[in-house]
Structure formats: C-alpha cells, structure tokens
Design a protein around this motif. Structure first.
Motif, PDB file in Angstrom:
ATOM      1  N   GLU A   1       0.832  -1.213   0.000  1.00  0.00           N
ATOM      2  CA  GLU A   1       0.000   0.000   0.000  1.00  0.00           C
ATOM      3  C   GLU A   1       0.865   1.261   0.000  1.00  0.00           C
ATOM      4  O   GLU A   1       0.536   2.249  -0.650  1.00  0.00           O
ATOM      5  N   LEU A   2       1.986   1.217   0.719  1.00  0.00           N
ATOM      6  CA  LEU A   2       2.902   2.367   0.708  1.00  0.00           C
ATOM      7  C   LEU A   2       3.472   2.607  -0.688  1.00  0.00           C
ATOM      8  O   LEU A   2       3.642   3.752  -1.104  1.00  0.00           O
TER       9      LEU A   2
ATOM     10  N   LYS B   1       0.560   4.377  -2.503  1.00  0.00           N
ATOM     11  CA  LYS B   1       0.100   5.687  -2.028  1.00  0.00           C
ATOM     12  C   LYS B   1       1.217   6.598  -1.553  1.00  0.00           C
ATOM     13  O   LYS B   1       1.002   7.797  -1.381  1.00  0.00           O
TER      14      LYS B   1
ATOM     15  N   LEU C   1       1.042   7.157   4.392  1.00  0.00           N
ATOM     16  CA  LEU C   1      -0.125   6.655   5.113  1.00  0.00           C
ATOM     17  C   LEU C   1      -0.013   7.055   6.579  1.00  0.00           C
ATOM     18  O   LEU C   1       1.092   7.214   7.096  1.00  0.00           O
TER      19      LEU C   1
ATOM     20  N   TYR D   1      -4.739   5.180  10.234  1.00  0.00           N
ATOM     21  CA  TYR D   1      -5.391   4.526   9.097  1.00  0.00           C
ATOM     22  C   TYR D   1      -4.976   3.062   9.020  1.00  0.00           C
ATOM     23  O   TYR D   1      -5.816   2.173   8.855  1.00  0.00           O
ATOM     24  N   LEU D   2      -3.680   2.806   9.139  1.00  0.00           N
ATOM     25  CA  LEU D   2      -3.183   1.430   9.048  1.00  0.00           C
ATOM     26  C   LEU D   2      -3.716   0.567  10.185  1.00  0.00           C
ATOM     27  O   LEU D   2      -4.107  -0.583   9.970  1.00  0.00           O
TER      28      LEU D   2
ATOM     29  N   GLY E   1       2.621   9.528  10.687  1.00  0.00           N
ATOM     30  CA  GLY E   1       2.465   8.580   9.602  1.00  0.00           C
ATOM     31  C   GLY E   1       3.787   8.034   9.137  1.00  0.00           C
ATOM     32  O   GLY E   1       4.822   8.207   9.783  1.00  0.00           O
TER      33      GLY E   1
ATOM     34  N   LYS F   1       6.063   7.117   5.323  1.00  0.00           N
ATOM     35  CA  LYS F   1       6.136   7.338   3.886  1.00  0.00           C
ATOM     36  C   LYS F   1       7.373   6.674   3.337  1.00  0.00           C
ATOM     37  O   LYS F   1       8.331   6.410   4.073  1.00  0.00           O
TER      38      LYS F   1
END
Length: 108
Positions: free
Chosen positions: A16-17, A20, A23, A27-28, A62, A64
């Motif tokens: 997912e990283l 996107k 994150l 959310y995770l 978050g 990234k």
C-alpha cells in the motif's frame, strides 16, 4: 479485513505504501484491525528492509517511502497474461488463488 499474520500484514503495508507513498498510523491500525503500537512495530521491521520514514504530525503521525525510492515492478506482457488467464479454469483451490495473485500483482 481478516486478521493477517504479522508478515502478511507487513507485506500488505509495504504494498500500500508503494501505491500511495504516505499513510497515517491510525489509518493502518484501523484497516488491519490492530492497535497503533502494533503498526509502529511493523514499521520498525519494514525500515530494516525498505527506505521508510516516519513523519510526525497530527493524528499520530504517519509513514512514507523516501522520496528518492522508486521500487521496480516487474510486469507481464499481454501474451503472458493471456496464457495465465487461459490456465485459470483448469485450476482450483490454493493453486487458483496463487495464479490470481500473480495476475493481479504483475499484470499491470
């Protein structure tokens, strides 16, 4: 989402990283049905292999991927995808699941 084993969850987070690039921890945690501490441990493990950075901020911060990092992604050509799809009806169970995962991961 069903409970994943830690290695499966970490792979899903990394995937997912890649898509996107950024994150939030909250959310995770919500997506994978675990607490934020578990996600932070997952991120610690992932940083041993991938250039993942933590980001301070609202809502628990978050993660990234580093801006310079561009993961390579192998893709299948159209003939390879067609052959795999042609094979699918003859498969069942775990073999079919694996084949479909190959198609979805590498078919573009």
């Amino acid at each position: 989402m069903n409970k994943l084993r830690p290695t499966e969850r970490r792979e899903a987070i990394y995937t997912e990283l890649r898509a996107k690039r950024h994150l939030t921890i909250g959310y995770l945690a919500e997506k994978y049905g675990v607490n934020e501490r578990t996600i932070r441990r997952d991120i610690e493990e992932l940083t041993l292999v991938y250039p993942i950075e933590t980001v301070c901020g609202r809502y628990g911060g978050g993660v990234k991927l580093s801006d310079w990092y561009q993961p390579t992604r192998s893709t299948l050509n159209p003939k390879q995808v067609a052959l795999l799809k042609k094979m699918a009806p003859s498969m069942e169970g775990e073999d079919l699941v694996v084949l479909n995962s190959i198609i979805s991961q590498f078919a573009g």
